[in-house]
Design a protein around this motif. Sequence first.
Motif, short mmCIF file in Angstrom:
data_model
loop_
_atom_site.label_atom_id
_atom_site.label_comp_id
_atom_site.label_asym_id
_atom_site.label_seq_id
_atom_site.Cartn_x
_atom_site.Cartn_y
_atom_site.Cartn_z
N SER A 207 73.84 -41.23 72.42
CA SER A 207 72.72 -40.41 72.91
C SER A 207 73.22 -39.42 73.97
N LEU A 208 74.18 -39.84 74.79
CA LEU A 208 74.72 -38.94 75.82
C LEU A 208 75.57 -37.83 75.18
N GLN A 209 76.28 -38.18 74.12
CA GLN A 209 77.07 -37.16 73.40
C GLN A 209 76.13 -36.11 72.81
N ARG A 210 75.00 -36.58 72.29
CA ARG A 210 74.03 -35.63 71.70
C ARG A 210 73.38 -34.77 72.79
N ASP A 211 73.13 -35.40 73.94
CA ASP A 211 72.59 -34.63 75.08
C ASP A 211 73.58 -33.55 75.50
N LEU A 212 74.85 -33.91 75.50
CA LEU A 212 75.87 -32.94 75.91
C LEU A 212 75.88 -31.74 74.96
N LEU A 213 75.76 -32.00 73.67
CA LEU A 213 75.73 -30.90 72.69
C LEU A 213 74.54 -29.97 72.96
N ARG A 214 73.41 -30.59 73.27
CA ARG A 214 72.21 -29.80 73.56
C ARG A 214 72.43 -28.94 74.82
N CYS A 215 73.06 -29.53 75.83
CA CYS A 215 73.33 -28.79 77.07
C CYS A 215 74.30 -27.64 76.83
N MET A 216 75.31 -27.88 75.99
CA MET A 216 76.27 -26.81 75.70
C MET A 216 75.56 -25.66 75.00
N ASP A 217 74.70 -26.00 74.04
CA ASP A 217 73.90 -24.95 73.38
C ASP A 217 73.11 -24.17 74.41
N ASN A 218 72.48 -24.91 75.33
CA ASN A 218 71.63 -24.25 76.32
C ASN A 218 72.41 -23.25 77.16
N VAL A 219 73.60 -23.63 77.62
CA VAL A 219 74.33 -22.71 78.51
C VAL A 219 74.91 -21.54 77.71
N PHE A 220 75.45 -21.82 76.53
CA PHE A 220 76.09 -20.72 75.79
C PHE A 220 75.06 -19.76 75.19
N ASN A 221 73.82 -20.24 75.00
CA ASN A 221 72.78 -19.36 74.46
C ASN A 221 72.10 -18.51 75.52
N LEU A 222 72.50 -18.66 76.79
CA LEU A 222 71.92 -17.80 77.83
C LEU A 222 72.35 -16.36 77.58
N SER B 106 67.18 -31.53 83.40
CA SER B 106 67.39 -32.35 82.20
C SER B 106 67.99 -31.55 81.04
N ASP B 107 68.10 -30.22 81.22
CA ASP B 107 68.66 -29.39 80.15
C ASP B 107 70.12 -29.03 80.40
N PHE B 108 70.63 -29.40 81.58
CA PHE B 108 72.05 -29.15 81.80
C PHE B 108 72.66 -30.10 82.84
N ARG B 109 72.31 -29.85 84.10
CA ARG B 109 73.02 -30.54 85.17
C ARG B 109 73.00 -32.07 85.06
N GLY B 110 71.82 -32.62 84.74
CA GLY B 110 71.67 -34.09 84.67
C GLY B 110 72.61 -34.70 83.64
N PRO B 111 72.40 -34.35 82.34
CA PRO B 111 73.25 -34.94 81.31
C PRO B 111 74.75 -34.58 81.47
N VAL B 112 75.03 -33.34 81.88
CA VAL B 112 76.45 -32.95 82.02
C VAL B 112 77.12 -33.78 83.12
N ILE C 86 90.56 -36.08 77.02
CA ILE C 86 89.54 -36.78 76.24
C ILE C 86 88.71 -35.72 75.55
N LEU C 87 88.86 -35.63 74.25
CA LEU C 87 88.22 -34.53 73.52
C LEU C 87 87.06 -35.02 72.66
N PHE C 88 85.93 -34.37 72.89
CA PHE C 88 84.73 -34.61 72.10
C PHE C 88 84.54 -33.42 71.16
N GLN C 89 84.38 -33.67 69.87
CA GLN C 89 84.16 -32.58 68.93
C GLN C 89 82.77 -32.71 68.33
N GLN C 90 82.11 -31.60 68.15
CA GLN C 90 80.81 -31.62 67.47
C GLN C 90 81.02 -32.17 66.06
#
Length: 323
Positions: free
Chosen positions: A54-69, A134-140, A209-213
């Motif tokens: 669930s945390l890995q999925r949150d991280l993906l969502r946060c990455m989307d959020n920052v890169f889509n700014l 909850s869209d970036f700082r928390g989960p990251v 430590i590498l996480f890949q989508q």
Amino acid sequence: MKMAVEEVELPLIDISGYLNPRKPGDKEAVVQQVRDAARQYGFFQVKGHGIPLSLQRDLLRCMDNVFNLPKEQKMKMSFLDNPCRRGYEASGMSHREGDALPDAKECFFVGRDDPVVELSGIYGPNIWPDLPESDFRGPVSSYYQQTNELGKSLWAILLEGLDQPAETVAKFSKRPIVPMKMIRYPPSSNVAKGQFGIGAHTDFGGVTILFQQPSKDGLEVWHDSREEWIDVPALEDIYIINCGDMIQRWSGGAYKSARHRVINKVNGERLSCATFWHGDVHATNPLKPDDPSNETIGQLLAKRFGNQYSFSKELMADVQAAA
Ligand SMILES: O=C(O)CCC(=O)C(=O)O
Ligand SMILES: [Fe+2]
């Protein structure tokens, strides 16, 4: 390009036996598998790592959020204007020797969140995008903490593989330098011919430590004796672990720091996140504690990034003065 005769796969190691051993021999079995993989490939796949899906999925969502700014908003957080190199790196800003074009990737850097800037920015505060907690700082931040712990455990496993006690890791983890880089690669259709997502390189330091989508393949690892690139699949809940140059050096070459690169193979964007667990700025090789000529992690870091960042002379002076 050389064709592979038979497909090689990186070893897949379940490290839960080390993190939560159930019976005698569980830890040793993990240590042995990791040692073999680090010697042969310098890279391996890991499951049973304890980082919740669930945390890995949150991280993906946060990455989307920052890169889509919007681009202007991202550029306001440029890592080039930040004393600690935290924040946003636009596409085309890093260029590797021998490559025709700069890397296509864009990145966002975070690290240990210390209140004040110290040692030319080795330590200091993060920069955060203007997004709800909850869209970036928390989960990251939670993800960062968890990979930090995992990095320390992996170091312990690697040290045990070199006949050191696991506790040796305590000698260089009081205030470890652990940069984390979130990355977005553009779709393969948007990348110019001859341009890599990230060009061939070795990692500088300790454990990566590498996480890949999931399902976004692209990573390739160079296998020395076979002289070919090995494709690494992007599988859900599987981490890729590799050793950097410092580990290769400290271990006298026992563990490899293998070259790797990313060519986005999919038509959509590809997200990944790399946590680089180096160690304390003033720590020296724990495997040779009595060697007075040993460089500190801070000195190695300043040297490696010498031609990439202008702050590096100042950094070198700082790490030397404080040693
Ligand atoms: O994105 C990846 O899969 C690899 C990234 C990488 O090698 C790096 O950032 O050093
Ligand atoms: Fe890398």
